[in-house]
Design a protein around this motif. Structure first.
Motif, PDB file in Angstrom:
ATOM      1  N   LEU A 114       0.800  -1.226   0.000  1.00 15.32           N
ATOM      2  CA  LEU A 114       0.000   0.000   0.000  1.00 15.32           C
ATOM      3  C   LEU A 114       0.834   1.278   0.000  1.00 15.32           C
ATOM      4  N   ARG A 115       2.158   1.147   0.028  1.00 20.78           N
ATOM      5  CA  ARG A 115       2.998   2.341   0.049  1.00 20.78           C
ATOM      6  C   ARG A 115       2.776   3.148  -1.233  1.00 20.78           C
ATOM      7  N   ASN A 116       2.444   4.427  -1.085  1.00 20.03           N
ATOM      8  CA  ASN A 116       2.127   5.309  -2.224  1.00 20.03           C
ATOM      9  C   ASN A 116       1.040   4.697  -3.118  1.00 20.03           C
ATOM     10  N   ALA A 117       0.029   4.107  -2.473  1.00 16.10           N
ATOM     11  CA  ALA A 117      -1.008   3.375  -3.208  1.00 16.10           C
ATOM     12  C   ALA A 117      -1.830   4.284  -4.106  1.00 16.10           C
ATOM     13  N   SER A 118      -2.107   3.797  -5.303  1.00 18.25           N
ATOM     14  CA  SER A 118      -2.973   4.493  -6.252  1.00 18.25           C
ATOM     15  C   SER A 118      -4.430   4.296  -5.840  1.00 18.25           C
ATOM     16  N   PRO A 119      -5.340   5.116  -6.372  1.00 12.25           N
ATOM     17  CA  PRO A 119      -6.773   4.893  -6.108  1.00 12.25           C
ATOM     18  C   PRO A 119      -7.217   3.495  -6.516  1.00 12.25           C
ATOM     19  N   GLY A 120      -6.613   2.952  -7.575  1.00 11.75           N
ATOM     20  CA  GLY A 120      -6.950   1.606  -8.010  1.00 11.75           C
ATOM     21  C   GLY A 120      -6.620   0.558  -6.957  1.00 11.75           C
ATOM     22  N   LYS A 121      -5.474   0.720  -6.294  1.00 11.52           N
ATOM     23  CA  LYS A 121      -5.105  -0.230  -5.249  1.00 11.52           C
ATOM     24  C   LYS A 121      -6.059  -0.145  -4.061  1.00 11.52           C
ATOM     25  N   ILE A 122      -6.438   1.062  -3.713  1.00 13.59           N
ATOM     26  CA  ILE A 122      -7.378   1.242  -2.608  1.00 13.59           C
ATOM     27  C   ILE A 122      -8.712   0.583  -2.948  1.00 13.59           C
ATOM     28  N   GLU A 123      -9.146   0.764  -4.193  1.00 19.61           N
ATOM     29  CA  GLU A 123     -10.391   0.143  -4.643  1.00 19.61           C
ATOM     30  C   GLU A 123     -10.287  -1.381  -4.585  1.00 19.61           C
ATOM     31  N   ARG A 124      -9.144  -1.904  -5.023  1.00 21.89           N
ATOM     32  CA  ARG A 124      -8.959  -3.349  -5.054  1.00 21.89           C
ATOM     33  C   ARG A 124      -8.955  -3.939  -3.646  1.00 21.89           C
ATOM     34  N   LEU A 125      -8.253  -3.290  -2.723  1.00 25.09           N
ATOM     35  CA  LEU A 125      -8.210  -3.790  -1.358  1.00 25.09           C
ATOM     36  C   LEU A 125      -9.605  -3.768  -0.726  1.00 25.09           C
ATOM     37  N   SER A 126     -10.348  -2.712  -0.996  1.00 18.80           N
ATOM     38  CA  SER A 126     -11.712  -2.626  -0.467  1.00 18.80           C
ATOM     39  C   SER A 126     -12.562  -3.778  -0.994  1.00 18.80           C
ATOM     40  N   TYR A 127     -12.404  -4.092  -2.277  1.00 14.34           N
ATOM     41  CA  TYR A 127     -13.155  -5.185  -2.883  1.00 14.34           C
ATOM     42  C   TYR A 127     -12.753  -6.531  -2.266  1.00 14.34           C
ATOM     43  N   LEU A 128     -11.458  -6.757  -2.116  1.00 15.38           N
ATOM     44  CA  LEU A 128     -10.984  -8.008  -1.540  1.00 15.38           C
ATOM     45  C   LEU A 128     -11.507  -8.178  -0.118  1.00 15.38           C
ATOM     46  N   ALA A 129     -11.404  -7.106   0.665  1.00 16.29           N
ATOM     47  CA  ALA A 129     -11.851  -7.179   2.057  1.00 16.29           C
ATOM     48  C   ALA A 129     -13.345  -7.470   2.145  1.00 16.29           C
ATOM     49  N   SER A 130     -14.152  -6.733   1.389  1.00 17.70           N
ATOM     50  CA  SER A 130     -15.604  -6.928   1.459  1.00 17.70           C
ATOM     51  C   SER A 130     -15.998  -8.319   0.973  1.00 17.70           C
TER      52      SER A 130
END
Length: 223
Positions: A114-130
């Motif tokens: 997540l270091r210097n994470a792009s909006p895409g990475k944040i979106e992906r992590l949210s999807y994986l978690a949910s």
């Protein structure tokens, strides 16, 4: 294209690797996994023993090496899973993602990923978690991203193929069960106190029943 042909032995798996010259070597997971599954001509004994938790005499219907699954927010295209196995277990079908390991880690921990994470990475992590019934903000930074992705890949394919359940199994060829602690920490997020050689049902809310397990195969040949 969605057309597939039977393999002609373990060496046929080599061409599907992202870096075959680097990854296809004795003592590495890609070659160990291919040789084990080809020799078994179906489900290897140690993996079958785990799947018997669901129903006796599980049977392999088909398996795809280096199976690609797309995730939301990814700018690098689809990610590869070592094996996608579609299994019949009693009256049920199970979409199984197999992650092969010898000494290799589960790639980067979330803190690094997540270091210097792009909006895409944040979106992906949210999807994986949910998808796993988790809150992204509550996942410790020491958890390995690869375990999240591989597990959700099983759920995605279970939904796509209308399987009754999903499973993510680490097929380890390490005599010391290297990186089992990382796997166990990930399982803890899903309400599982993991031990090697057992299959567990996740206690979080997922789209399909979700199983996780660690299978120990015959130690890999020395490098």
């Amino acid at each position: 294209m969605p057309f597939y042909v039977p393999t002609e032995g373990a060496n046929a798996w080599r061409k599907f690797l992202a870096e075959p010259d680097k990854q296809w070597r004795d003592g590495y997971s890609a070659k160990s996994l291919a040789e084990c599954w080809e020799d078994a001509r179906g489900i290897p004994t140690e993996v079958g023993a785990l799947l018997e938790t669901i129903a006796p005499a599980p049977r392999l219907l088909f398996a795809f090496p280096e199976h690609k699954v797309a995730l939301p927010g990814s700018s690098r295209g689809e990610s590869q899973n070592d094996i996608f196995a579609f299994v019949r277990a009693g009256p049920s079908t199970v979409a199984v993602m197999i992650e092969g390991k010898v000494d290799e880690s589960f790639d980067r921990q979330l803190t690094d990923w997540l270091r210097n994470a792009s909006p895409g990475k944040i979106e992906r992590l949210s999807y994986l978690a949910s998808s796993l019934g988790l809150d992204a903000a509550s996942i410790p930074g020491t958890i390995h991203y690869q375990l999240l992705h591989r597990t959700v890949s099983a759920l995605i394919e279970a939904d796509r193929y209308k399987a009754d359940a999903a499973a993510m199994i680490v097929h380890s060829f390490s005599p010391t069960r290297k990186w089992f602690d990382a796997f166990a920490a990930f399982c803890g997020l899903l309400g599982i106190e993991a031990e090697p050689g057992r299959l567990y049902l996740a206690k979080t809310q997922t789209s399909k029943p979700l199983y996780l397990g660690w299978a120990s195969g015959k130690p890999a040949r020395p490098i």
